[in-house]
Design an enzyme around this catalytic site. Sequence first.
Site, PDB file in Angstrom:
ATOM      1  N   PHE A 178       0.891  -1.343   0.060  1.00  0.00           N
ATOM      2  CA  PHE A 178      -0.062   0.031   0.056  1.00  0.00           C
ATOM      3  C   PHE A 178       0.911   1.183  -0.115  1.00  0.00           C
ATOM      4  CE2 PHE A 178      -2.412   3.574   1.685  1.00  0.00           C
ATOM      5  CZ  PHE A 178      -3.581   3.434   0.882  1.00  0.00           C
ATOM      6  N   ASP A 200       9.350   2.615   2.121  1.00  0.00           N
ATOM      7  CA  ASP A 200       8.364   3.669   2.394  1.00  0.00           C
ATOM      8  C   ASP A 200       7.895   3.332   3.901  1.00  0.00           C
ATOM      9  OD1 ASP A 200       5.416   4.598   2.778  1.00  0.00           O
ATOM     10  OD2 ASP A 200       4.815   3.872   1.131  1.00  0.00           O
ATOM     11  N   LYS A 225       2.431  10.796   7.353  1.00  0.00           N
ATOM     12  CA  LYS A 225       1.469  10.563   8.596  1.00  0.00           C
ATOM     13  C   LYS A 225       1.827  11.161   9.926  1.00  0.00           C
ATOM     14  CE  LYS A 225      -1.020   6.811   6.689  1.00  0.00           C
ATOM     15  NZ  LYS A 225      -0.805   5.821   5.995  1.00  0.00           N
TER      16      LYS A 225
END
Length: 417
Positions: A146, A231, A260
């Site tokens: 993702f 990531d 985030k």
Amino acid sequence: MDSQPAPGSGDYVALEARYGARNYQPLPVVVHRALDCLVWDVEGREYIDMMGAYSAVSHGHLHPRLVAAARRQLERVAVTSRAYYGDTLGPFLARLCSLAGFDRALPMNTGAEAVETAIKCARRWGYRVKGIPDGQAEILVARGNFHGRTSTIVGFSSEPEYKAGFGPFAPGFRAFDFGDMASLRAAAGPHTCAVLIETIQGEAGVILPPPGFFRELRDWCTRERVLLIADEVQAGLGRTGRWFAFEHEGIRPDALVLGKALGGGLLPVSAFLADAAVMDVFDPGSHGSTFGGNALAAAVALEGLCVLHEERLVERAAERGPYLLERLHEVQGAARPLIRAVRGRGLWAGVDIDPAHGSARRLVEQLARRGVLSKETHETVNRFAPPLTITPALIDRAVGVFRDVALAAVRTASHSA
Ligand SMILES: *Cc1c(COP(=O)(O)O)cnc(C)c1O
């Protein structure tokens, strides 16, 4: 003044359902305010936040130092675009680079934009440094990945739900099985410029890499002149009990994607980091973002890094993560066969629900009704990622409720069997 009754949760749910696009299916909790690890709904019911906005709220909700930093910055300047220099961006980037151990950082807003930045950088590096023929660069990605929701990124997702009806997709990506070097070697070719990979696969269900995989991958990338891009939008900045999840693997990637938690739970802030030999393929005009690195974002993100450091939140995740996992393992022992497995690292846990005995979504709904916020992923995994500020007492309260809900589900299943 009219004297209509104050709107309740149901009214707000109805408004979102009526006027919002239907691209989410939220739990029926209408949040009114939040502080640190607690959240209150419109009716004043209290919830423990065991979700932390997918790691975006690692500092806890409305951390007073972050709110103060934002207020201070709002007295001066918030947004100018990158047409000018500012007195907050440089200090933020310097701190970020020194923490992560890279020469340079390129600020963006959302995680997906930072991943897009990584993709552009990797391709340009492939052409200009590695000498791949123009237009032929390939990036290897792991199945179950993702990396966000842009049309390019969903094109290399293995999740049909994320991509159905959104093609045609950008070429230049090849998939391998996460944790499997043989599969990766088979997917690679002479035009491979990078491996883009989550250090721990979050949305896939908090999937840890097999021991030694990243060391082998690191060696392979070095040997083949392929960039290793981690990531860590979800895994980075303390979530796993280290500043960066790659530290658990004993490696250093060639580039890093953060997001985030970088925004301190207040703002969208992301970044792509690399050493000069890689980052300097970007020259003026080649890439950018109107809001990327804005003064307000930079001030908040810099303070967020200081708070992580000074309040020892990374160490706290290292201390309390194992406690959370231990308590969840106890629930697993009591709630067989509903719970198949518990895994995680730091304050990040995935609990596998056996679909033959229950549904993760139903458990999440029942937890919410009992005052614990969590989120399922892939129908079969309950995910917990509380703010790093969570206390053992709140972990006990939340896991106690999870235990009650899980045991009730086991009883219901055995009665209806
Ligand atoms: C959430 C996430 C993204 C995308 O971030 P957005 O801010 O939602 O665009 C990218 N990579 C990983 C690993 C993520 O967890």
